[in-house]
Scaffold this motif. Structure first.
Motif, PDB file in Angstrom:
ATOM      1  N   GLU A 174       0.828  -1.212   0.000  1.00 30.59           N
ATOM      2  CA  GLU A 174       0.000   0.000   0.000  1.00 30.59           C
ATOM      3  C   GLU A 174       0.862   1.262   0.000  1.00 30.59           C
ATOM      4  O   GLU A 174       0.548   2.256  -0.672  1.00 30.59           O
ATOM      5  N   SER A 181      -7.125  -0.762  -4.239  1.00 30.04           N
ATOM      6  CA  SER A 181      -8.583  -0.875  -4.294  1.00 30.04           C
ATOM      7  C   SER A 181      -9.181  -0.978  -2.894  1.00 30.04           C
ATOM      8  O   SER A 181      -8.484  -1.296  -1.920  1.00 30.04           O
ATOM      9  N   ASN A 182     -10.448  -0.740  -2.815  1.00 26.34           N
ATOM     10  CA  ASN A 182     -11.165  -0.903  -1.550  1.00 26.34           C
ATOM     11  C   ASN A 182     -11.159  -2.355  -1.100  1.00 26.34           C
ATOM     12  O   ASN A 182     -11.145  -2.641   0.101  1.00 26.34           O
ATOM     13  N   THR A 183     -11.171  -3.269  -2.082  1.00 24.35           N
ATOM     14  CA  THR A 183     -11.103  -4.693  -1.750  1.00 24.35           C
ATOM     15  C   THR A 183      -9.792  -5.014  -1.052  1.00 24.35           C
ATOM     16  O   THR A 183      -9.762  -5.763  -0.067  1.00 24.35           O
ATOM     17  N   PHE A 184      -8.693  -4.463  -1.562  1.00 15.46           N
ATOM     18  CA  PHE A 184      -7.375  -4.652  -0.944  1.00 15.46           C
ATOM     19  C   PHE A 184      -7.386  -4.170   0.500  1.00 15.46           C
ATOM     20  O   PHE A 184      -6.924  -4.870   1.408  1.00 15.46           O
ATOM     21  N   SER A 186      -9.969  -3.785   2.456  1.00 19.67           N
ATOM     22  CA  SER A 186     -10.867  -4.620   3.266  1.00 19.67           C
ATOM     23  C   SER A 186     -10.192  -5.919   3.658  1.00 19.67           C
ATOM     24  O   SER A 186     -10.285  -6.368   4.809  1.00 19.67           O
ATOM     25  N   VAL A 187      -9.494  -6.528   2.695  1.00 21.63           N
ATOM     26  CA  VAL A 187      -8.776  -7.780   2.977  1.00 21.63           C
ATOM     27  C   VAL A 187      -7.693  -7.541   4.017  1.00 21.63           C
ATOM     28  O   VAL A 187      -7.527  -8.342   4.953  1.00 21.63           O
ATOM     29  N   ARG A 188      -6.959  -6.446   3.893  1.00 22.60           N
ATOM     30  CA  ARG A 188      -5.913  -6.140   4.862  1.00 22.60           C
ATOM     31  C   ARG A 188      -6.502  -5.942   6.257  1.00 22.60           C
ATOM     32  O   ARG A 188      -5.917  -6.367   7.262  1.00 22.60           O
ATOM     33  N   HIS A 189      -7.669  -5.320   6.328  1.00 21.15           N
ATOM     34  CA  HIS A 189      -8.326  -5.105   7.615  1.00 21.15           C
ATOM     35  C   HIS A 189      -8.740  -6.434   8.246  1.00 21.15           C
ATOM     36  O   HIS A 189      -8.568  -6.649   9.453  1.00 21.15           O
TER      37      HIS A 189
END
Length: 262
Positions: A174, A181-184, A186-189
């Motif tokens: 990052e 992306s927002n997906t990235f 979200s996955v990291r979270h």
């Protein structure tokens, strides 16, 4: 009589190590190769790798090796502890084939770890040197075998390292990419939350329970079965490991509260 028994145990230790050392050496070579290979593979997969400073490159490659170690070790430990529980009926002296394999792989890993943190000590700091030495001491002793069950429980801590290393690698991605992306995100979270959960379960709950059990065992009648220096070594290692896990847990809670994870 006790001195003769303990003398025989020390002799067995030397004979065991003479057989195991070549395999530990091969494991060390493997982890050294994985660290070196990380750079070549990462260049192909992540274009920004070429722009890394030396510090960033060393941190990235060491994280990749640590992640690979955690992924390999976790199922081996699960197999030895959960699918072969009867073999560890005697937690002082019993051992299994997969327990040996896990400890050999980890001894090689932490030998490599000691080497890389000594070479790059200005980057890693003295704290990681101490951590690597204490881990190596625990798993070398488990190869004799002595207290292998407890050594494998400590290796089970690596399960939480899977999520830690993935999260840190994603953090670097990052920082280096202009847009993610927002997906990235979200996955990291989710990975961050999974790390906090697994760390709490395997290192704090399970770890402290096993530490208490070990200390009770070490002062029972079973303390005659091993040389006193082995018990003292594991007492020191367990105390250090417990304290380190609690310090890390406090840091996790602090970060979690700041970022509204909990």
């Amino acid at each position: 009589y006790q001195r003769r028994v303990r003398g025989k145990i020390v002799l067995i230790m030397l004979l065991e190590y003479s057989t195991i050392v070549p395999f530990v050496g091969l494991a060390t070579i493997f982890w050294t190769a994985s660290y070196l290979a990380s750079g070549y593979i990462s260049k192909s997969l992540f274009p920004f790798y070429s722009s890394f400073t030396e510090v960033e490159r060393v941190n990235w490659d060491s994280r990749v090796s640590s992640l690979l170690h955690a992924i390999i070790i976790s199922p081996l430990v699960f197999w030895a502890l959960c699918l072969q529980p009867d073999v560890y009926y005697d937690r002082v002296l019993d051992a299994t084939f997969w327990g040996y394999v896990a400890c050999i792989i980890s001894c090689g890993f932490f030998l490599w770890d000691i080497g890389i943190v000594l070479i790059k000590w200005r980057i890693f700091g003295i704290g990681l040197v101490v951590h690597a030495v204490y881990c190596l001491a625990a798993y070398i002793t488990s190869l004799v075998p002595m207290l292998q069950w407890y050594g494998l429980v400590c290796l089970a801590f690596e399960f939480s390292s899977i999520f830690l290393n993935i999260f840190l690698l994603m953090d670097i991605i990052e920082a280096k990419k202009r847009h993610v992306s927002n997906t990235f995100l979200s996955v990291r979270h989710v990975i961050k939350i999974l790390f906090a959960i697994t760390f709490t379960i395997v290192r704090i709950v399970m770890g402290n329970y096993v530490y208490i059990e070990f200390w009770m065992l070490s002062f029972s009648d079973r303390n005659q079965d091993l040389p006193s220096f082995v018990w003292n070594l594991f007492r020191i290692l367990s105390f250090f490991s417990c304290g380190l896990n609690l310090v890390w847990f406090a840091e996790i809670v602090k970060v979690a509260l700041k970022t509204d994870v909990v």
